[in-house]
Scaffold this motif. Structure first.
Motif, PDB file in Angstrom:
ATOM      1  N   LEU A  38       0.831  -1.204   0.000  1.00  0.00           N
ATOM      2  CA  LEU A  38       0.000   0.000   0.000  1.00  0.00           C
ATOM      3  C   LEU A  38       0.863   1.250   0.000  1.00  0.00           C
ATOM      4  N   ASP A  39       0.470   2.224  -0.806  1.00  0.00           N
ATOM      5  CA  ASP A  39       1.157   3.518  -0.780  1.00  0.00           C
ATOM      6  C   ASP A  39       0.144   4.592  -1.149  1.00  0.00           C
ATOM      7  N   ARG A  40       0.321   5.779  -0.559  1.00  0.00           N
ATOM      8  CA  ARG A  40      -0.622   6.859  -0.827  1.00  0.00           C
ATOM      9  C   ARG A  40      -0.384   7.525  -2.173  1.00  0.00           C
ATOM     10  N   HIS A  41       0.719   7.171  -2.859  1.00  0.00           N
ATOM     11  CA  HIS A  41       1.037   7.758  -4.157  1.00  0.00           C
ATOM     12  C   HIS A  41       1.033   6.699  -5.247  1.00  0.00           C
ATOM     13  N   ASP A  42       0.829   7.159  -6.468  1.00  0.00           N
ATOM     14  CA  ASP A  42       1.112   6.323  -7.625  1.00  0.00           C
ATOM     15  C   ASP A  42       2.604   6.401  -7.921  1.00  0.00           C
ATOM     16  N   PHE A  43       3.122   5.371  -8.578  1.00  0.00           N
ATOM     17  CA  PHE A  43       4.528   5.356  -8.957  1.00  0.00           C
ATOM     18  C   PHE A  43       4.636   5.484 -10.469  1.00  0.00           C
ATOM     19  N   PRO A  44       5.665   6.209 -10.937  1.00  0.00           N
ATOM     20  CA  PRO A  44       6.768   6.829 -10.196  1.00  0.00           C
ATOM     21  C   PRO A  44       6.326   8.091  -9.453  1.00  0.00           C
ATOM     22  N   ARG A  45       7.018   8.365  -8.347  1.00  0.00           N
ATOM     23  CA  ARG A  45       6.784   9.581  -7.583  1.00  0.00           C
ATOM     24  C   ARG A  45       8.115  10.072  -7.023  1.00  0.00           C
ATOM     25  N   ASP A  46       8.198  11.383  -6.807  1.00  0.00           N
ATOM     26  CA  ASP A  46       9.428  11.996  -6.328  1.00  0.00           C
ATOM     27  C   ASP A  46       9.478  11.959  -4.808  1.00  0.00           C
ATOM     28  N   LYS A  47      10.689  12.061  -4.261  1.00  0.00           N
ATOM     29  CA  LYS A  47      10.883  12.180  -2.821  1.00  0.00           C
ATOM     30  C   LYS A  47      12.181  12.913  -2.568  1.00  0.00           C
ATOM     31  N   CYS A  48      12.187  13.766  -1.556  1.00  0.00           N
ATOM     32  CA  CYS A  48      13.396  14.504  -1.195  1.00  0.00           C
ATOM     33  C   CYS A  48      14.457  13.535  -0.707  1.00  0.00           C
ATOM     34  N   CYS A  49      15.628  13.565  -1.362  1.00  0.00           N
ATOM     35  CA  CYS A  49      16.687  12.619  -1.034  1.00  0.00           C
ATOM     36  C   CYS A  49      17.929  13.044  -1.791  1.00  0.00           C
ATOM     37  N   GLY A  50      19.094  12.636  -1.292  1.00  0.00           N
ATOM     38  CA  GLY A  50      20.326  12.871  -2.027  1.00  0.00           C
ATOM     39  C   GLY A  50      20.509  11.934  -3.200  1.00  0.00           C
ATOM     40  N   ASP A  51      19.648  10.907  -3.305  1.00  0.00           N
ATOM     41  CA  ASP A  51      19.627   9.969  -4.439  1.00  0.00           C
ATOM     42  C   ASP A  51      20.852   9.059  -4.513  1.00  0.00           C
ATOM     43  N   GLY A  52      21.714   9.071  -3.497  1.00  0.00           N
ATOM     44  CA  GLY A  52      22.892   8.223  -3.546  1.00  0.00           C
ATOM     45  C   GLY A  52      22.560   6.785  -3.183  1.00  0.00           C
ATOM     46  N   ILE A  53      22.928   5.874  -4.059  1.00  0.00           N
ATOM     47  CA  ILE A  53      22.697   4.438  -3.833  1.00  0.00           C
ATOM     48  C   ILE A  53      24.067   3.781  -3.679  1.00  0.00           C
ATOM     49  N   ALA A  54      24.427   3.435  -2.457  1.00  0.00           N
ATOM     50  CA  ALA A  54      25.739   2.853  -2.196  1.00  0.00           C
ATOM     51  C   ALA A  54      25.784   1.393  -2.624  1.00  0.00           C
ATOM     52  N   SER A  55      26.999   0.915  -2.849  1.00  0.00           N
ATOM     53  CA  SER A  55      27.171  -0.491  -3.230  1.00  0.00           C
ATOM     54  C   SER A  55      26.609  -1.432  -2.176  1.00  0.00           C
ATOM     55  N   GLN A  56      26.659  -1.016  -0.902  1.00  0.00           N
ATOM     56  CA  GLN A  56      26.131  -1.867   0.166  1.00  0.00           C
ATOM     57  C   GLN A  56      24.632  -2.098  -0.011  1.00  0.00           C
ATOM     58  N   ALA A  57      23.905  -1.066  -0.450  1.00  0.00           N
ATOM     59  CA  ALA A  57      22.473  -1.228  -0.709  1.00  0.00           C
ATOM     60  C   ALA A  57      22.238  -2.116  -1.922  1.00  0.00           C
ATOM     61  N   VAL A  58      23.066  -1.949  -2.944  1.00  0.00           N
ATOM     62  CA  VAL A  58      22.933  -2.786  -4.142  1.00  0.00           C
ATOM     63  C   VAL A  58      23.191  -4.247  -3.803  1.00  0.00           C
ATOM     64  N   ASP A  59      24.122  -4.509  -2.883  1.00  0.00           N
ATOM     65  CA  ASP A  59      24.386  -5.888  -2.463  1.00  0.00           C
ATOM     66  C   ASP A  59      23.128  -6.547  -1.884  1.00  0.00           C
ATOM     67  N   VAL A  60      22.388  -5.793  -1.058  1.00  0.00           N
ATOM     68  CA  VAL A  60      21.163  -6.322  -0.460  1.00  0.00           C
ATOM     69  C   VAL A  60      20.160  -6.673  -1.555  1.00  0.00           C
TER      70      VAL A  60
END
Length: 387
Positions: A38-60
């Motif tokens: 469940l989400d209150r938005h349709d996707f795609p949707r924007d969100k405030c963030c630095g947008d950095g995706i570290a390799s550690q997250a990609v590993d997960v």
């Protein structure tokens, strides 16, 4: 209760990286589980963030078959840190990616739905445990054996179980600007002159645009305004604010000393921002989001497989504490130390002298690193011999 109550095995509230990863994690382990996202938005949707995706997250995500969420985006391999006249630039041991949340979040959601999750736009207003089988009821419309709260810093699900204790918060303003020559191929962080940690950033996306912004600890008495944030960004990274667009602000609940009280036993699990998990030194949250989302999905699947959904909370708490508690104690300590400008400058100087110290700083800021003996020694040396 409505006689038309929809019954699910697992309901995930919030379809950002934490929630979508949780749904994918459940279905990777138990493909026949019924999962509602469940989400209150349709996707795609924007969100405030630095947008950095570290390799550690990609590993997960890779462990869940979703490594391709970063495909098509240029990896960033260099990080530039500075304060006043002191700076260091180095090649990171592992790359990061800078991907707009409109793209990254939708990619993770797509993996969850392909795995079998049902995505529905719905704003959750109430969560309670009350049907005859102990199931969790949402808005008198849905019920589930296990609910995973991934609905952000103002979590409705978290409020049902008390949520994380209110601690320090930061506030950041983010926008997008054409990539400046000094930023190309880099993640740039420039510390300001106000209460630390406070810094401006510019992260090259690799497509001619950069994610830019400024953030600092939230202080209700400081009179923080959009104009103030833009002025600080422009002062620290000239040209970033002037050419920026798509500005959004967001409050960040910073992690404290360890984690565990936030997660009670039972059928309701908390992940990501809803669990109060934001790196207090850098404001980074994507790694924590996907790591705890994956852990929650695993805990839910394990509890359901033995027909003991009420065990899910305890399983999740134990897994997250094992994964993050030592790291969180180190980031809490690092954040406390970094309130001092002298410590920030000592860290930059130590990283400039020693690539291993540079790598340690990156790991504690973007992944699950620790204050290593060599990092501590470098800080001491920089404080004793600041030149």
């Amino acid at each position: 209760m409505s006689p038309g109550l929809q019954e699910w095995d697992v309901i995930v509230v919030g379809a950002g990286p934490a929630g979508a990863t949780a749904a994918l994690s459940v279905l990777t382990r138990e493909p026949t589980t019924s999962v509602l996202l469940l989400d209150r938005h349709d996707f795609p949707r924007d969100k405030c963030c630095g947008d950095g995706i570290a390799s550690q997250a990609v590993d997960v995500l890779d462990a869940l078959g979703a490594r391709d969420v970063v495909e098509g985006w240029t990896p960033v391999r260099h990080l530039n840190l500075s304060h006043d006249q002191r700076h260091v630039e180095g090649r990171m041991a592992r790359p990061t990616w800078v991907i707009p949340r409109t793209v990254f979040d939708a990619n993770v959601v797509a993996h969850a739905t392909r795995a079998g999750a049902t995505l529905l736009r719905h704003r959750v207003r109430s969560v309670g445990v009350g049907d005859s089988h102990g199931r969790v009821v949402i808005d008198d419309t849905f019920s589930a054996k296990v609910v995973i709260g991934a609905d952000g810093a103002q979590s409705v699900v978290g409020a049902q179980v008390g949520g994380p204790p209110r601690g320090r918060r930061a506030i950041a303003l983010r926008g997008y600007a054409p990539t400046l020559p000094a930023v190309r191929g880099r993640q740039v962080i420039r510390y300001g002159v106000r209460q630390q940690p406070s810094y401006a950033w510019a992260f090259d996306r690799g497509d001619g645009w950069s994610n830019v912004g400024y953030g600092e600890l939230a202080d209700p008495s400081a009179g923080l305004t959009r104009t103030f944030f833009l002025d600080e960004l422009e002062r620290l990274i000239p040209g970033a604010a002037e050419a920026g667009t798509s500005w959004r602000a967001h409050h960040l609940p910073l992690s404290g000393w360890g984690w565990g009280r936030e997660q009670p036993e039972g059928r309701i699990l908390l992940v990501g921002d809803a669990a109060g998990l934001i790196n207090p030194m850098t404001g980074e949250g994507i790694y924590y989001a996907v790591a705890t989302g994956s852990a929650a999905g695993r805990a839910a699947a394990q509890a359901l497989s033995v027909r003991r959904p009420e065990r899910a909370g305890a399983l999740h708490r134990a897994a997250v504490r094992t994964l993050l508690n030592s790291h969180l104690r180190h980031t809490w300590t690092a954040a406390r130390l970094s309130r001092s400008t002298r410590v920030i400058e000592a860290g930059i100087a130590a990283a400039a002298r020693d690539q291993h110290v540079f790598d340690d700083l990156v790991e504690i800021g973007l992944g699950d690193g620790r204050i290593t003996p060599r990092l501590a020694a470098g800080l001491v040396r920089g404080l004793v011999r600041p030149g």
